[in-house]
Design an enzyme around this catalytic site. Structure first.
Site, mmCIF file in Angstrom:
data_model
loop_
_atom_site.group_PDB
_atom_site.id
_atom_site.type_symbol
_atom_site.label_atom_id
_atom_site.label_comp_id
_atom_site.label_asym_id
_atom_site.label_seq_id
_atom_site.Cartn_x
_atom_site.Cartn_y
_atom_site.Cartn_z
ATOM 1 N N ASN A 16 -4.157 18.664 79.572
ATOM 2 C CA ASN A 16 -3.902 19.331 78.290
ATOM 3 C C ASN A 16 -2.391 19.314 78.071
ATOM 4 O O ASN A 16 -1.654 20.045 78.728
ATOM 5 C CB ASN A 16 -4.431 20.769 78.358
ATOM 6 C CG ASN A 16 -4.079 21.566 77.119
ATOM 7 O OD1 ASN A 16 -3.629 21.013 76.112
ATOM 8 N ND2 ASN A 16 -4.274 22.872 77.184
ATOM 9 N N LYS A 52 -0.777 20.260 75.517
ATOM 10 C CA LYS A 52 -0.338 21.376 74.648
ATOM 11 C C LYS A 52 0.607 20.867 73.551
ATOM 12 O O LYS A 52 0.457 19.755 73.087
ATOM 13 C CB LYS A 52 0.299 22.483 75.497
ATOM 14 C CG LYS A 52 -0.577 22.895 76.677
ATOM 15 C CD LYS A 52 -0.191 24.213 77.246
ATOM 16 C CE LYS A 52 -1.031 24.500 78.471
ATOM 17 N NZ LYS A 52 -0.907 25.830 78.970
ATOM 18 N N HIS A 69 -9.526 27.701 74.323
ATOM 19 C CA HIS A 69 -8.417 27.857 75.270
ATOM 20 C C HIS A 69 -7.830 29.261 75.101
ATOM 21 O O HIS A 69 -7.750 29.776 73.989
ATOM 22 C CB HIS A 69 -7.352 26.784 75.005
ATOM 23 C CG HIS A 69 -6.344 26.709 76.103
ATOM 24 N ND1 HIS A 69 -5.328 27.621 76.225
ATOM 25 C CD2 HIS A 69 -6.213 25.851 77.146
ATOM 26 C CE1 HIS A 69 -4.603 27.324 77.297
ATOM 27 N NE2 HIS A 69 -5.120 26.257 77.879
ATOM 28 N N GLU A 79 -4.948 30.344 75.039
ATOM 29 C CA GLU A 79 -3.820 30.437 74.099
ATOM 30 C C GLU A 79 -4.332 30.535 72.662
ATOM 31 O O GLU A 79 -3.733 31.194 71.818
ATOM 32 C CB GLU A 79 -2.876 29.233 74.290
ATOM 33 C CG GLU A 79 -2.073 29.376 75.574
ATOM 34 C CD GLU A 79 -1.662 28.072 76.230
ATOM 35 O OE1 GLU A 79 -1.719 27.011 75.575
ATOM 36 O OE2 GLU A 79 -1.297 28.113 77.423
ATOM 37 N N GLU A 102 -10.719 29.227 83.333
ATOM 38 C CA GLU A 102 -9.267 29.310 83.393
ATOM 39 C C GLU A 102 -8.834 30.776 83.388
ATOM 40 O O GLU A 102 -8.692 31.387 82.316
ATOM 41 C CB GLU A 102 -8.642 28.606 82.192
ATOM 42 C CG GLU A 102 -8.957 27.129 82.117
ATOM 43 C CD GLU A 102 -7.880 26.400 81.329
ATOM 44 O OE1 GLU A 102 -7.212 25.549 81.921
ATOM 45 O OE2 GLU A 102 -7.698 26.691 80.142
ATOM 46 N N GLY A 109 -0.056 28.494 83.458
ATOM 47 C CA GLY A 109 1.377 28.343 83.237
ATOM 48 C C GLY A 109 2.224 29.313 84.038
ATOM 49 O O GLY A 109 3.415 29.478 83.773
ATOM 50 N N SER A 145 -2.550 26.468 86.693
ATOM 51 C CA SER A 145 -1.526 26.044 87.663
ATOM 52 C C SER A 145 -2.067 25.079 88.724
ATOM 53 O O SER A 145 -1.720 25.184 89.907
ATOM 54 C CB SER A 145 -0.869 27.267 88.320
ATOM 55 O OG SER A 145 -0.198 28.037 87.340
HETATM 56 C C1 PEP Z 1 -4.033 24.808 80.620
HETATM 57 O O1 PEP Z 1 -3.267 24.591 79.714
HETATM 58 O O2 PEP Z 1 -5.244 24.787 80.384
HETATM 59 C C2 PEP Z 1 -3.499 25.072 81.958
HETATM 60 C C3 PEP Z 1 -4.349 25.288 82.904
HETATM 61 O O3 PEP Z 1 -2.127 25.057 82.111
HETATM 62 P P1 PEP Z 1 -1.328 25.016 83.507
HETATM 63 O O4 PEP Z 1 -1.955 23.947 84.362
HETATM 64 O O5 PEP Z 1 0.078 24.674 83.134
HETATM 65 O O6 PEP Z 1 -1.465 26.354 84.136
#
Ligand code: PEP
Length: 252
Positions: free
Chosen positions: A9, A11, A95, A97, A167, A173, A213
Site C-alpha cells: 500500500n 498510500k 483501511h 486511515e 491491521e 506506521g 509495521s
Molecule cells: C498499511 O498502510 O496498511 C500499513 C500496514 O502500513 P505500515 O506497514 O507502514 O505499518
C-alpha cells in the site's frame, strides 16, 4: 490451500516517475516461480503508469479506495467503473486511515464492498482495533462488529473475491508490530467469525493478511503462523529492495 498474498500500500506517496520506477524495480526483482500473489496499490494518479510498468508480469493492481456510486455528481470521487476501466484487479476498502481520518462508517464501507463486487473488482477489506480498544479487552468485539457490518448481505459466492486484512491500528506506521502470537490469535478469531456468518469452506479458504509495521526483519516469523496468509505492507513497500525481501519471505 490458500495462496499467500503480499500487498504493498503506497498510500499518498510517490510522483508518477517515482511510482513507475518502483513498479519496474519490483517487477524485475520478482522470481516467477514463487507461489505467492504480489499486489501493489498506488495513488489514483499513478494507477495508469504502474499498470503499464507491470504489464507482462503477474503483479496485481489495486486502488486504495473508491466511491460506492458508479457515476454522477460526486466531486472528487473515483468510481468502481473507472477503476475497472483503468485495469485495477483489486480495491482496498476500510483501511483504518479511511475510517479514522475520513470518517468512513461501517455502513459506507458495506456499500463500497457491494459496489466493488458488483463491478468485478476484488477487495482487500481492512479491519482492526485501536490501542484503547485492545487495552479495554474490546479487540474481539471490534473485529466482530467490523466483519458483520462491513460484510452484511454479501453472498457466499462473492466471498471468494474478498481478502481480509487484519491491521491493528496501533501497529500501522508506528514500527510496533503485533507479535506473531497476537496476530495469529486475531486471525483465528476472524476465521471463526467468518465460519459463523458464512460456512466452514469459506472460512478455510479466505485469505487473511496481517498489516502493521511489517518489515523485512519480521515477515518470516509472521508468515510461520498457520492462519496468516500474507501481509499488507505500507512503509516497507516503498523501497524495492525491502519489499522484495518481504515478498521473498522464508526463501532468502
Ligand atoms: C498499511 O498502510 O496498511 C500499513 C500496514 O502500513 P505500515 O506497514 O507502514 O505499518
Amino acid at each position: 490451500m490458500r495462496t499467500p498474498m503480499i500487498a504493498g500500500n503506497w498510500k499518498m506517496h510517490l510522483t508518477t516517475f517515482e511510482a513507475m520506477e518502483l513498479a519496474a524495480a519490483i517487477k524485475n526483482g520478482i522470481s516467477t516461480d514463487l507461489n505467492r500473489e504480489v499486489l501493489i496499490a498506488p495513488s489514483f494518479t499513478n494507477l495508469q503508469v504502474v499498470k503499464k510498468a507491470i504489464s507482462g508480469s503477474k503483479i496485481l493492481l489495486s486502488a486504495q479506495n473508491m466511491c460506492w456510486e458508479e457515476k454522477g455528481a460526486f466531486t472528487g470521487e473515483v468510481s468502481p467503473l473507472q477503476l475497472k476501466d483503468i485495469g485495477c484487479d483489486y480495491v482496498i476498502i476500510g483501511h483504518s486511515e479511511r475510517r479514522k481520518i475520513f470518517y468512513e462508517t461501517d455502513d459506507m464501507l458495506n456499500k463500497k464492498v457491494k459496489s466493488a463486487l458488483k463491478n468485478g473488482l476484488k477487495i482487500i477489506f481492512c479491519i482492526g482495533e485501536t490501542i484503547e480498544e485492545r487495552e479495554n479487552q474490546q479487540t474481539y468485539n471490534v473485529l466482530k462488529t467490523q466483519v458483520n457490518n462491513g460484510l452484511k448481505d454479501i453472498t457466499d459466492f462473492e466471498m471468494s473475491n474478498l481478502v481480509i486484512a487484519y491491521e491493528p491500528v496501533w501497529a500501522i506506521g508506528t514500527g510496533r508490530t503485533a507479535t506473531p502470537e497476537q496476530a495469529e490469535d486475531a486471525h483465528i478469531f476472524i476465521r471463526r467469525e467468518i465460519e459463523r456468518i458464512f460456512n466452514k469452506h469459506i472460512s478455510e479458504s479466505i485469505r487473511i493478511l496481517y498489516g502493521g509495521s511489517v518489515k523485512a526483519e519480521n515477515i518470516d516469523d509472521l508468515m510461520a503462523c498457520k492462519n496468516i496468509d500474507g501481509a499488507l505492507v505500507g512503509g516497507e513497500s516503498l523501497k524495492a529492495e525491502k519489499f522484495l525481501r518481504v515478498i521473498n519471505y522464508m526463501t532468502k
